[in-house]
Design an enzyme around this catalytic site. Structure first.
Site, mmCIF file in Angstrom:
data_model
loop_
_atom_site.group_PDB
_atom_site.id
_atom_site.type_symbol
_atom_site.label_atom_id
_atom_site.label_comp_id
_atom_site.label_asym_id
_atom_site.label_seq_id
_atom_site.Cartn_x
_atom_site.Cartn_y
_atom_site.Cartn_z
ATOM 1 N N LYS A 228 1.326 10.138 5.475
ATOM 2 C CA LYS A 228 1.383 8.745 5.936
ATOM 3 C C LYS A 228 2.658 8.042 5.474
ATOM 4 O O LYS A 228 2.720 6.817 5.410
ATOM 5 C CB LYS A 228 0.127 8.010 5.470
ATOM 6 C CG LYS A 228 -1.173 8.600 6.042
ATOM 7 C CD LYS A 228 -2.382 7.690 5.817
ATOM 8 C CE LYS A 228 -3.636 8.240 6.515
ATOM 9 N NZ LYS A 228 -4.797 7.335 6.393
ATOM 10 N N SER B 89 -10.151 5.639 -4.843
ATOM 11 C CA SER B 89 -11.100 6.742 -5.018
ATOM 12 C C SER B 89 -10.637 7.786 -6.031
ATOM 13 O O SER B 89 -11.428 8.270 -6.835
ATOM 14 C CB SER B 89 -11.356 7.400 -3.664
ATOM 15 O OG SER B 89 -10.142 7.833 -3.070
ATOM 16 N N LYS C 225 0.854 -1.185 0.000
ATOM 17 C CA LYS C 225 0.000 0.000 0.000
ATOM 18 C C LYS C 225 0.893 1.239 0.000
ATOM 19 O O LYS C 225 1.692 1.447 0.919
ATOM 20 C CB LYS C 225 -0.922 0.000 1.222
ATOM 21 C CG LYS C 225 -1.755 1.263 1.322
ATOM 22 C CD LYS C 225 -2.841 1.170 2.372
ATOM 23 C CE LYS C 225 -3.573 2.498 2.490
ATOM 24 N NZ LYS C 225 -4.634 2.456 3.492
ATOM 25 N N TYR D 7 -15.095 1.122 -6.975
ATOM 26 C CA TYR D 7 -16.364 1.826 -6.804
ATOM 27 C C TYR D 7 -17.226 1.691 -8.056
ATOM 28 O O TYR D 7 -18.400 2.043 -8.043
ATOM 29 C CB TYR D 7 -16.092 3.303 -6.470
ATOM 30 C CG TYR D 7 -15.207 3.432 -5.240
ATOM 31 C CD1 TYR D 7 -15.740 3.272 -3.974
ATOM 32 C CD2 TYR D 7 -13.829 3.625 -5.366
ATOM 33 C CE1 TYR D 7 -14.932 3.340 -2.845
ATOM 34 C CE2 TYR D 7 -13.007 3.688 -4.254
ATOM 35 C CZ TYR D 7 -13.561 3.537 -3.000
ATOM 36 O OH TYR D 7 -12.753 3.589 -1.890
ATOM 37 N N LYS E 123 -2.158 -1.464 -3.859
ATOM 38 C CA LYS E 123 -3.032 -0.294 -3.783
ATOM 39 C C LYS E 123 -2.212 0.976 -3.858
ATOM 40 O O LYS E 123 -1.245 1.081 -3.128
ATOM 41 C CB LYS E 123 -3.797 -0.347 -2.466
ATOM 42 C CG LYS E 123 -4.649 0.846 -2.189
ATOM 43 C CD LYS E 123 -5.310 0.693 -0.852
ATOM 44 C CE LYS E 123 -6.102 1.965 -0.601
ATOM 45 N NZ LYS E 123 -6.542 2.066 0.748
ATOM 46 N N ARG F 229 -10.799 10.016 1.689
ATOM 47 C CA ARG F 229 -10.670 10.721 2.974
ATOM 48 C C ARG F 229 -11.768 11.765 3.125
ATOM 49 O O ARG F 229 -12.194 12.060 4.237
ATOM 50 C CB ARG F 229 -9.275 11.337 3.097
ATOM 51 C CG ARG F 229 -8.194 10.249 3.190
ATOM 52 C CD ARG F 229 -6.785 10.835 3.199
ATOM 53 N NE ARG F 229 -5.771 9.779 3.079
ATOM 54 C CZ ARG F 229 -4.482 10.004 2.866
ATOM 55 N NH1 ARG F 229 -4.039 11.251 2.763
ATOM 56 N NH2 ARG F 229 -3.628 9.010 2.775
ATOM 57 N N GLU G 223 7.323 -6.632 1.333
ATOM 58 C CA GLU G 223 6.083 -6.504 2.119
ATOM 59 C C GLU G 223 5.154 -7.701 1.921
ATOM 60 O O GLU G 223 4.580 -8.202 2.883
ATOM 61 C CB GLU G 223 5.346 -5.203 1.750
ATOM 62 C CG GLU G 223 5.982 -3.938 2.302
ATOM 63 C CD GLU G 223 5.712 -3.747 3.799
ATOM 64 O OE1 GLU G 223 5.105 -4.623 4.442
ATOM 65 O OE2 GLU G 223 6.127 -2.690 4.319
HETATM 66 C C1 PBG Z 1 -7.029 3.813 5.344
HETATM 67 C C2 PBG Z 1 -7.569 3.540 3.973
HETATM 68 C C3 PBG Z 1 -7.451 4.414 2.904
HETATM 69 C C4 PBG Z 1 -8.105 3.814 1.823
HETATM 70 C C5 PBG Z 1 -8.586 2.586 2.252
HETATM 71 N N1 PBG Z 1 -8.235 2.422 3.593
HETATM 72 C C6 PBG Z 1 -6.881 5.776 2.817
HETATM 73 C C7 PBG Z 1 -5.604 6.052 3.449
HETATM 74 O O1 PBG Z 1 -4.740 5.194 3.629
HETATM 75 O O2 PBG Z 1 -5.408 7.221 3.795
HETATM 76 C C8 PBG Z 1 -8.198 4.453 0.476
HETATM 77 C C9 PBG Z 1 -9.175 3.900 -0.485
HETATM 78 C C10 PBG Z 1 -9.462 4.776 -1.639
HETATM 79 O O3 PBG Z 1 -8.827 5.839 -1.851
HETATM 80 O O4 PBG Z 1 -10.357 4.426 -2.398
HETATM 81 N N2 PBG Z 1 -6.866 2.790 6.210
#
Ligand code: PBG
Length: 330
Positions: free
Chosen positions: A215, A272, A193, A311, A246, A203, A231
């Site tokens: 992050k 997203s 990720k 989505y 991701k 968010r 990982e």
């Molecule tokens: C956080 C989490 C995130 C997403 C899924 N779980 C955002 C982040 O790490 O800040 C993002 C999913 C998306 O953007 O569609 N645990």
């Protein structure tokens, strides 16, 4: 003379030689849930996506299942007053997610439920871990994540999906689940990720943006590919049943490498921001939404994803069903 065009001559021929075929069963549909009744709130940066109150969530989940979508991934909108630094609400057995899982299991028993394990929706700091002096604590966070996973398993989740990127969390969650007897609850690990700006609209949806910093001390650097292999190897060794890459689109090479490197199923998250870009350009009339949507999801599957969190899941499943009926090739 070689004539590759021979195989592209008609729709039927193209269908016969098609290497990658999308189906509703490939999709995991992420859904946002909130408190309330009879409510469906639009998310401005994610057109056609909504936050659902529990009753309407059940309807949306049923509709997805009826279209052949096999799984949903749940994310909660938590009111500010329930947020704290330790994410205490994340392991409340009467919290929004455990209640949602119990209701879903009753209403749509055949649908697989995947719950998110991370603190950010519950964190007053908007981080995936407990914050101390501006730093994210690892092992203290993992202890909370294990409690969160247990509560979700007790509620009936089929898979728990740690998306936090703390070190060692898959092993600790597996241990906690096994000790409590939840040997058949699986772990879908967000393994590779990346620290990505493509998460912005998500968010917005959860009002979970970090209150300070970014992050990057726990999510991966976009520049790294070999580190993704490290990982996933760690997560598999710790007990992950399915691993995830991701975001998906800017990371198709990672999906491809990981698929070749490992023998566990590979999931990819069409996040997203990737969704929002297509919706925005389509709203401007600059691209054809449905065609770009299918092309995008096909590319993720072609890269090696066995399943795709998207989505677009319901919209695509609807389109695939309609195309099938009309006999139209993609
Ligand atoms: C956080 C989490 C995130 C997403 C899924 N779980 C955002 C982040 O790490 O800040 C993002 C999913 C998306 O953007 O569609 N645990």
């Amino acid at each position: 003379m070689h004539r590759p065009r021979r195989l592209r001559r008609t729709a039927g021929l193209r269908r016969m030689v098609q290497e990658t075929v999308l189906s509703a069963a490939d999709f995991i549909y992420p859904l946002f849930v909130m408190e309330g009744e009879g409510q469906k709130e639009a998310i401005p940066s994610m057109p056609d996506c909504f936050r659902y109150s529990l009753d309407l969530l059940l309807e949306e989940a049923k509709a997805a299942s009826d279209l052949g979508i096999g799984a949903i991934a749940l994310f909660p909108l938590i009111p500010d007053e329930q947020k704290d630094n330790a994410g205490t609400e994340s392991y409340n057995p009467e919290g929004l997610i455990p209640r949602a899982v119990r209701s879903l299991k009753q209403a749509v028993p055949e649908l697989l439920i995947i719950t998110d394990v991370a603190l950010d929706p519950y964190s007053s700091e908007g981080h995936d871990g407990i914050v101390e002096n501006g730093r994210i604590l690892n092992d203290e966070t993992v202890a909370v994540l294990a409690k969160q996973a247990l509560v979700q398993a007790e509620a009936g989740a089929d898979f728990v999906a740690p998306s936090d990127m703390m070190d060692g969390r898959v092993g600790e969650i597996r241990k906690a689940l096994d000790l409590a007897g939840w040997i058949n609850v699986g772990i879908l690990a967000y393994s590779a990720k990346y620290a990505s700006a493509y998460y912005g609209p998500f968010r917005d949806a959860l009002e979970s943006a970090p209150k300070f910093g970014d992050k990057k001390t726990y999510q991966m650097d976009a520049a790294n590919a070999r580190e993704a292999i490290k990982e996933i190897e760690l997560d598999i060794a710790e007990g992950a049943d399915i691993i995830m890459v991701k975001p998906a689109l800017a990371y198709l090479d990672i999906i491809c490498r990981i698929k070749q490197h490992t023998h566990v199923p590979v999931a990819a998250y069409n996040v997203s921001g990737e969704y929002a870009m297509i919706k925005a350009a389509a709203q401007q009339g600059w691209i054809d939404e449905q065609t770009v949507m299918l092309e995008t999801l096909t590319s993720i599957k072609r890269a090696g994803a066995d399943m795709i969190l998207t989505y677009f899941a319901k919209e695509t499943a609807l389109l695939l069903a309609a195309n099938k009926k009309s006999g139209k090739a993609k």
